[in-house]
Scaffold this motif. Structure first.
Motif, PDB file in Angstrom:
ATOM      1  N   GLY A   1       0.823  -1.204   0.000  1.00 58.03           N
ATOM      2  CA  GLY A   1       0.000   0.000   0.000  1.00 58.03           C
ATOM      3  C   GLY A   1       0.851   1.246   0.000  1.00 58.03           C
ATOM      4  N   THR A   2       0.188   2.386  -0.145  1.00 64.16           N
ATOM      5  CA  THR A   2       0.866   3.670  -0.034  1.00 64.16           C
ATOM      6  C   THR A   2      -0.132   4.692   0.478  1.00 64.16           C
ATOM      7  N   THR A   3       0.391   5.821   0.955  1.00 62.79           N
ATOM      8  CA  THR A   3      -0.441   6.940   1.381  1.00 62.79           C
ATOM      9  C   THR A   3       0.021   8.173   0.627  1.00 62.79           C
ATOM     10  N   THR A   4      -0.912   8.861  -0.015  1.00 59.08           N
ATOM     11  CA  THR A   4      -0.569   9.980  -0.876  1.00 59.08           C
ATOM     12  C   THR A   4      -1.514  11.149  -0.653  1.00 59.08           C
ATOM     13  N   ASN A   5      -1.022  12.364  -0.889  1.00 56.15           N
ATOM     14  CA  ASN A   5      -1.915  13.521  -0.815  1.00 56.15           C
ATOM     15  C   ASN A   5      -2.724  13.683  -2.104  1.00 56.15           C
ATOM     16  N   ALA A   6      -2.476  12.825  -3.089  1.00 57.59           N
ATOM     17  CA  ALA A   6      -3.267  12.708  -4.328  1.00 57.59           C
ATOM     18  C   ALA A   6      -3.103  13.883  -5.285  1.00 57.59           C
ATOM     19  N   SER A   7      -2.332  14.888  -4.923  1.00 60.17           N
ATOM     20  CA  SER A   7      -2.217  16.069  -5.775  1.00 60.17           C
ATOM     21  C   SER A   7      -1.501  15.761  -7.091  1.00 60.17           C
ATOM     22  N   LEU A   8      -0.689  14.700  -7.102  1.00 55.77           N
ATOM     23  CA  LEU A   8       0.073  14.337  -8.305  1.00 55.77           C
ATOM     24  C   LEU A   8      -0.498  13.090  -8.989  1.00 55.77           C
ATOM     25  N   MET A   9      -1.701  12.703  -8.607  1.00 58.35           N
ATOM     26  CA  MET A   9      -2.304  11.466  -9.111  1.00 58.35           C
ATOM     27  C   MET A   9      -2.921  11.691 -10.492  1.00 58.35           C
ATOM     28  N   THR A  10      -2.084  11.647 -11.516  1.00 53.46           N
ATOM     29  CA  THR A  10      -2.593  11.728 -12.892  1.00 53.46           C
ATOM     30  C   THR A  10      -3.252  10.403 -13.268  1.00 53.46           C
ATOM     31  N   ARG A  11      -3.995  10.413 -14.355  1.00 51.05           N
ATOM     32  CA  ARG A  11      -4.627   9.167 -14.814  1.00 51.05           C
ATOM     33  C   ARG A  11      -3.562   8.136 -15.189  1.00 51.05           C
ATOM     34  N   ASN A  12      -2.453   8.595 -15.737  1.00 51.64           N
ATOM     35  CA  ASN A  12      -1.385   7.680 -16.099  1.00 51.64           C
ATOM     36  C   ASN A  12      -0.744   7.060 -14.856  1.00 51.64           C
ATOM     37  N   THR A  13      -0.503   7.891 -13.845  1.00 51.79           N
ATOM     38  CA  THR A  13       0.066   7.385 -12.593  1.00 51.79           C
ATOM     39  C   THR A  13      -0.869   6.393 -11.933  1.00 51.79           C
ATOM     40  N   ALA A  14      -2.155   6.720 -11.914  1.00 52.38           N
ATOM     41  CA  ALA A  14      -3.149   5.827 -11.313  1.00 52.38           C
ATOM     42  C   ALA A  14      -3.148   4.476 -12.023  1.00 52.38           C
ATOM     43  N   THR A  15      -3.116   4.505 -13.332  1.00 50.62           N
ATOM     44  CA  THR A  15      -3.119   3.259 -14.101  1.00 50.62           C
ATOM     45  C   THR A  15      -1.865   2.437 -13.825  1.00 50.62           C
ATOM     46  N   GLU A  16      -0.716   3.109 -13.749  1.00 52.51           N
ATOM     47  CA  GLU A  16       0.533   2.401 -13.469  1.00 52.51           C
ATOM     48  C   GLU A  16       0.493   1.716 -12.097  1.00 52.51           C
ATOM     49  N   LEU A  17      -0.005   2.413 -11.095  1.00 57.29           N
ATOM     50  CA  LEU A  17      -0.079   1.832  -9.750  1.00 57.29           C
ATOM     51  C   LEU A  17      -1.033   0.642  -9.715  1.00 57.29           C
ATOM     52  N   LEU A  18      -2.172   0.792 -10.362  1.00 53.63           N
ATOM     53  CA  LEU A  18      -3.149  -0.292 -10.389  1.00 53.63           C
ATOM     54  C   LEU A  18      -2.600  -1.496 -11.153  1.00 53.63           C
ATOM     55  N   ASN A  19      -1.957  -1.245 -12.269  1.00 53.87           N
ATOM     56  CA  ASN A  19      -1.384  -2.346 -13.049  1.00 53.87           C
ATOM     57  C   ASN A  19      -0.227  -3.024 -12.329  1.00 53.87           C
TER      58      ASN A  19
ATOM     59  N   THR B   1     -10.340  21.188  -4.508  1.00 53.03           N
ATOM     60  CA  THR B   1     -11.102  20.837  -5.714  1.00 53.03           C
ATOM     61  C   THR B   1     -10.259  19.995  -6.653  1.00 53.03           C
ATOM     62  N   SER B   2      -9.013  20.396  -6.837  1.00 46.25           N
ATOM     63  CA  SER B   2      -8.109  19.651  -7.705  1.00 46.25           C
ATOM     64  C   SER B   2      -7.837  18.257  -7.158  1.00 46.25           C
ATOM     65  N   VAL B   3      -7.627  18.158  -5.858  1.00 46.74           N
ATOM     66  CA  VAL B   3      -7.344  16.862  -5.229  1.00 46.74           C
ATOM     67  C   VAL B   3      -8.531  15.920  -5.381  1.00 46.74           C
ATOM     68  N   ILE B   4      -9.727  16.409  -5.115  1.00 43.98           N
ATOM     69  CA  ILE B   4     -10.923  15.574  -5.223  1.00 43.98           C
ATOM     70  C   ILE B   4     -11.131  15.123  -6.664  1.00 43.98           C
ATOM     71  N   ARG B   5     -10.842  15.986  -7.609  1.00 38.45           N
ATOM     72  CA  ARG B   5     -10.976  15.617  -9.026  1.00 38.45           C
ATOM     73  C   ARG B   5     -10.023  14.461  -9.374  1.00 38.45           C
ATOM     74  N   LYS B   6      -8.833  14.489  -8.829  1.00 36.02           N
ATOM     75  CA  LYS B   6      -7.858  13.431  -9.114  1.00 36.02           C
ATOM     76  C   LYS B   6      -8.212  12.131  -8.401  1.00 36.02           C
ATOM     77  N   ILE B   7      -8.759  12.242  -7.195  1.00 37.99           N
ATOM     78  CA  ILE B   7      -9.231  11.039  -6.500  1.00 37.99           C
ATOM     79  C   ILE B   7     -10.386  10.411  -7.276  1.00 37.99           C
ATOM     80  N   SER B   8     -11.256  11.256  -7.801  1.00 32.86           N
ATOM     81  CA  SER B   8     -12.384  10.772  -8.590  1.00 32.86           C
ATOM     82  C   SER B   8     -11.897  10.022  -9.828  1.00 32.86           C
ATOM     83  N   ALA B   9     -10.859  10.554 -10.480  1.00 29.35           N
ATOM     84  CA  ALA B   9     -10.315   9.892 -11.670  1.00 29.35           C
ATOM     85  C   ALA B   9      -9.720   8.539 -11.320  1.00 29.35           C
TER      86      ALA B   9
END
Length: 324
Positions: A82-100, A128-136
């Motif tokens: 696992g990891t803990t993140t402030n999600a501010s840098l969570m791009t869709r590409n980063t999210a996909t890489e972590l999930l994969n 607002t930006s953080v929540i948008r990235k968490i949503s993605a």
């Protein structure tokens, strides 16, 4: 080993893009740095096989560009990761890489939904930006079906959180997250006073009980988990189990028995890049520290909220079922 090693927390970086007023790293002068993938692989080779590895320290893990590779390598060792993140840098590409890569849990640290409070407490971006990235992130997980990845909102207990707790539960449910958990603020190891601490620590216990009780009911209705620690009284028969079942390894290799006191200049028992793990784990200084924790006389732990298990809800604490 006196008890099985259950979890290792490894710090990918101690750099952070936020300057939270209630975070120790904002106030200290340790050099910044990242753990390289090569060093990370050395850590995995040196430590015993453990069921859980958490990639977190005092920095923002997503600042380390090798994080997804670290996740994949740790998963290949057999650990849940696992990891803990402030999600501010969570791009869709980063999210996909972590999930994969097979990550099993991502804690998304938000702390407040109030835009002004967020800007003051967590300077670096907007809520607002953080929540948008968490949503993605949640959307990608849902559409690509990663059933073994848990997403959780992680918040520190403050008046801001209690005021918006029901909104936070609803937001998590709307986003399709699995859990919301709150933890007591750890201000013990801050080396300097700041204007926010007194206000953040001023929790009305009756309001806390009412807010968390209602949140638990609403979360159950929404089909998500809600975990809140007992703010009223600690269990004085309990002793923090990190020194017995887990350890923290900094980006530069220092081994500490504590996840809440991350400064190796103040507490460490050796460097993994210079010494083998077993020598550090069984060292006289480490054993003496554990003895002081058991006897409830270790000065470093005196005011720590995890001392008697009062930092997290027992279900959020991997060592709560163990007693020294």
């Amino acid at each position: 080993m006196r008890q099985p090693l259950l979890r290792i927390q490894i710090e990918p970086t101690n750099r952070c893009n936020f300057k939270c007023s209630y975070c120790r790293r904002t106030w200290w002068s340790r050099p910044n740095g990242d753990m390289t993938l090569e060093k990370f692989m050395l850590v995995l080779d040196k430590v015993p096989t453990v069921p859980r590895i958490h990639l977190q320290g005092v920095g923002e893990p997503l600042l380390n560009g090798e994080l997804s590779k670290m996740v994949r390598s740790a998963r290949s060792s057999g650990a849940r990761v696992g990891t803990t993140t402030n999600a501010s840098l969570m791009t869709r590409n980063t999210a996909t890489e972590l999930l994969n890569a097979g990550i099993n849990r991502i804690n998304l640290s938000v702390d407040t939904l109030d835009p002004l409070a967020f800007q003051r407490l967590r300077a670096g971006t907007t809520v607002t930006s953080v929540i948008r990235k968490i949503s993605a992130l949640a959307d990608i997980r849902s559409k690509t079906r990663y059933p073994d990845t848990q997403l959780a909102l992680a918040l520190v207990v403050t008046p801001y959180v209690l005021e918006k707790l029901q909104d936070i539960i609803q937001l998590a449910a709307n986003l399709g997250l699995d859990e919301v958990y709150i933890q007591n603020l750890n201000s013990v190891f801050l080396t300097t006073n700041n204007n926010d601490l007194q206000q953040l620590c001023s929790i009305d216990h009756e309001k806390y009980r009412e807010a968390t009780l209602t949140a638990g009911i609403n979360a159950k209705k929404a089909g998500i988990r809600f975990l809140a620690p007992d703010i009223d009284c600690a269990n004085h028969s309990y002793r923090c189990q990190w020194p017995f079942h887990g350890c923290n390894i900094t980006w530069d290799g220092f081994v500490s028995p504590c996840c809440l006191q991350p400064d190796p200049d103040l507490l460490n028992f050796g460097n993994l890049f210079e010494t083998d793990f077993e020598t550090i784990w069984h060292s006289r200084s480490y054993r003496d520290f554990r003895a002081r924790v058991t006897a409830d006389c270790e000065p470093v732990c005196a005011e720590c909220p995890a001392r008697y298990g009062n930092m997290w809800h027992p279900s959020a604490d991997p060592y709560a079922k163990y007693e020294s």
